[in-house]
Design a protein around this motif. Structure first.
Motif, mmCIF file in Angstrom:
data_model
loop_
_atom_site.group_PDB
_atom_site.id
_atom_site.type_symbol
_atom_site.label_atom_id
_atom_site.label_comp_id
_atom_site.label_asym_id
_atom_site.label_seq_id
_atom_site.Cartn_x
_atom_site.Cartn_y
_atom_site.Cartn_z
ATOM 1 N N PRO A 58 0.725 -1.228 -0.010
ATOM 2 C CA PRO A 58 0.028 0.060 -0.102
ATOM 3 C C PRO A 58 0.732 1.151 -0.087
ATOM 4 O O PRO A 58 2.039 1.307 0.578
ATOM 5 N N PHE A 59 0.311 2.288 -0.666
ATOM 6 C CA PHE A 59 1.211 3.485 -0.762
ATOM 7 C C PHE A 59 0.222 4.857 -0.879
ATOM 8 O O PHE A 59 -1.034 4.660 -1.152
ATOM 9 N N ILE A 60 0.709 5.867 -0.492
ATOM 10 C CA ILE A 60 -0.034 7.266 -0.755
ATOM 11 C C ILE A 60 0.847 7.892 -1.996
ATOM 12 O O ILE A 60 2.158 7.671 -2.188
ATOM 13 N N GLN A 61 0.354 8.961 -2.687
ATOM 14 C CA GLN A 61 0.843 9.757 -3.611
ATOM 15 C C GLN A 61 0.683 11.079 -3.276
ATOM 16 O O GLN A 61 -0.450 11.658 -2.937
ATOM 17 N N VAL A 62 1.630 11.933 -2.955
ATOM 18 C CA VAL A 62 1.489 13.421 -2.665
ATOM 19 C C VAL A 62 2.249 14.297 -3.575
ATOM 20 O O VAL A 62 3.103 14.191 -4.172
ATOM 21 N N LEU A 63 1.519 15.588 -3.677
ATOM 22 C CA LEU A 63 1.930 16.724 -4.414
ATOM 23 C C LEU A 63 2.495 17.642 -3.421
ATOM 24 O O LEU A 63 1.996 18.071 -2.639
ATOM 25 N N LEU A 64 3.889 17.821 -3.520
ATOM 26 C CA LEU A 64 4.868 18.213 -2.504
ATOM 27 C C LEU A 64 4.577 19.683 -2.651
ATOM 28 O O LEU A 64 4.467 20.402 -3.658
ATOM 29 N N ALA A 65 4.462 20.413 -1.511
ATOM 30 C CA ALA A 65 4.248 22.058 -1.393
ATOM 31 C C ALA A 65 5.336 22.496 -1.926
ATOM 32 O O ALA A 65 5.192 23.829 -2.679
ATOM 33 N N ALA A 66 6.609 21.973 -2.090
ATOM 34 C CA ALA A 66 7.738 22.783 -2.537
ATOM 35 C C ALA A 66 7.731 22.595 -3.973
ATOM 36 O O ALA A 66 8.586 23.161 -4.652
ATOM 37 N N GLY A 67 6.919 21.728 -4.785
ATOM 38 C CA GLY A 67 7.039 21.501 -6.129
ATOM 39 C C GLY A 67 7.481 20.452 -6.391
ATOM 40 O O GLY A 67 8.119 19.706 -5.666
ATOM 41 N N GLY A 68 7.993 20.350 -7.765
ATOM 42 C CA GLY A 68 8.541 19.003 -8.153
ATOM 43 C C GLY A 68 7.666 17.978 -8.433
ATOM 44 O O GLY A 68 6.539 18.120 -8.643
ATOM 45 N N GLU A 69 8.262 16.673 -8.902
ATOM 46 C CA GLU A 69 7.213 15.476 -9.406
ATOM 47 C C GLU A 69 6.537 15.018 -7.861
ATOM 48 O O GLU A 69 7.063 15.175 -6.897
ATOM 49 N N PRO A 70 5.377 14.710 -8.100
ATOM 50 C CA PRO A 70 4.685 13.996 -7.245
ATOM 51 C C PRO A 70 5.474 12.760 -6.482
ATOM 52 O O PRO A 70 6.113 12.376 -7.093
ATOM 53 N N GLU A 71 5.414 12.542 -5.389
ATOM 54 C CA GLU A 71 5.872 11.580 -4.564
ATOM 55 C C GLU A 71 5.374 10.206 -4.082
ATOM 56 O O GLU A 71 3.920 10.624 -3.607
ATOM 57 N N THR A 72 5.762 9.218 -4.340
ATOM 58 C CA THR A 72 4.859 7.915 -3.713
ATOM 59 C C THR A 72 5.743 7.428 -2.554
ATOM 60 O O THR A 72 6.870 7.379 -2.350
ATOM 61 N N ILE A 73 4.983 7.498 -1.353
ATOM 62 C CA ILE A 73 5.626 6.997 -0.059
ATOM 63 C C ILE A 73 4.545 5.736 0.377
ATOM 64 O O ILE A 73 3.217 5.910 0.505
ATOM 65 N N ALA A 74 5.317 4.476 0.532
ATOM 66 C CA ALA A 74 4.649 3.443 0.930
ATOM 67 C C ALA A 74 4.003 3.678 2.470
ATOM 68 O O ALA A 74 4.515 4.400 3.391
ATOM 69 N N TYR A 75 2.894 3.007 2.733
ATOM 70 C CA TYR A 75 2.429 3.045 4.163
ATOM 71 C C TYR A 75 3.384 2.629 5.076
ATOM 72 O O TYR A 75 3.603 3.050 6.203
ATOM 73 N N ALA A 76 4.218 1.559 4.884
ATOM 74 C CA ALA A 76 5.220 1.021 5.731
ATOM 75 C C ALA A 76 6.450 1.951 6.282
ATOM 76 O O ALA A 76 6.808 1.690 7.144
ATOM 77 N N GLU A 77 6.614 2.969 5.234
ATOM 78 C CA GLU A 77 7.576 4.091 5.726
ATOM 79 C C GLU A 77 6.718 5.197 6.509
ATOM 80 O O GLU A 77 7.594 5.855 7.095
ATOM 81 N N ILE A 78 5.677 5.196 6.752
ATOM 82 C CA ILE A 78 5.008 6.466 7.252
ATOM 83 C C ILE A 78 4.989 6.230 8.932
ATOM 84 O O ILE A 78 4.502 5.266 9.468
ATOM 85 N N GLN A 79 5.683 7.311 9.580
ATOM 86 C CA GLN A 79 5.647 7.175 11.006
ATOM 87 C C GLN A 79 4.500 7.968 11.500
ATOM 88 O O GLN A 79 3.896 7.769 12.674
ATOM 89 N N SER A 80 4.200 9.222 10.967
ATOM 90 C CA SER A 80 3.261 10.123 11.216
ATOM 91 C C SER A 80 2.716 10.967 10.203
ATOM 92 O O SER A 80 3.405 11.333 9.254
ATOM 93 N N ILE A 81 1.381 11.564 10.386
ATOM 94 C CA ILE A 81 0.897 12.412 9.594
ATOM 95 C C ILE A 81 0.108 13.589 10.339
ATOM 96 O O ILE A 81 -0.614 13.260 11.263
ATOM 97 N N ALA A 82 0.562 14.742 10.169
ATOM 98 C CA ALA A 82 -0.120 15.970 10.871
ATOM 99 C C ALA A 82 -0.710 16.874 9.878
ATOM 100 O O ALA A 82 -0.135 17.125 8.698
ATOM 101 N N PHE A 83 -1.949 17.292 10.073
ATOM 102 C CA PHE A 83 -2.701 18.128 9.349
ATOM 103 C C PHE A 83 -2.245 19.226 9.578
ATOM 104 O O PHE A 83 -2.966 20.281 10.431
ATOM 105 N N THR A 84 -1.314 20.020 9.060
ATOM 106 C CA THR A 84 -0.649 21.425 9.219
ATOM 107 C C THR A 84 -1.043 22.408 8.143
ATOM 108 O O THR A 84 -0.793 23.465 8.513
ATOM 109 N N GLY A 85 -1.494 22.129 7.233
ATOM 110 C CA GLY A 85 -2.062 23.096 6.254
ATOM 111 C C GLY A 85 -3.104 23.578 6.382
ATOM 112 O O GLY A 85 -3.936 22.997 7.161
ATOM 113 N N ARG A 86 -3.824 24.655 5.667
ATOM 114 C CA ARG A 86 -4.794 25.415 6.159
ATOM 115 C C ARG A 86 -5.988 24.643 5.636
ATOM 116 O O ARG A 86 -5.911 23.979 4.435
#
Length: 120
Positions: A58-86
């Motif tokens: 399983p994975f997520i795909q993220v459009l990075l705020a800094a720009g560039g190519e979207p990034e794919t991150i495996a669930y197994a790599e995720i330590q935490s998720i914080a809802f930091t944006g407006r």
């Protein structure tokens, strides 16, 4: 996991794989950026635009705020998720829209010489 009216500022506790999957679903529905910390300590800020739980890895795909190519991150790599944006959807309920519409109509009546609102 309890539902929140706005997730902005929320830092959920992720205790297991089911909790992670639930937080990822909420991050996917969130209309703002999240900060994802991976197990190696790296942090990525961006918008979760896709997730796949029904695959071997399983994975997520993220459009990075800094720009560039979207990034794919495996669930197994995720330590935490914080809802930091407006939360761009906060306050955009039908009731809020109706209140704004009615306020706009009253202002239009006053400017066109119509009946002023009761508190004017």
């Amino acid at each position: 996991m309890a539902e929140r009216s706005s997730r902005e500022g929320w830092i959920p506790e992720i205790t297991d794989g089911d909790a992670l999957a639930a937080v990822i679903e909420q991050a996917f529905d969130y209309r703002g950026d999240v900060t994802i910390e991976t197990r190696d300590g790296a942090r990525r800020v961006g918008y979760v635009y896709n997730r796949r739980r029904d695959v071997t890895a399983p994975f997520i795909q993220v459009l990075l705020a800094a720009g560039g190519e979207p990034e794919t991150i495996a669930y197994a790599e995720i330590q935490s998720i914080a809802f930091t944006g407006r939360d761009t959807a906060a306050g955009n309920s039908y009731a809020a829209w109706l209140t704004r519409k009615q306020a706009g109509s009253a202002a239009a009546d006053v400017s066109s010489g119509g009946t002023p609102p009761p508190d004017a």
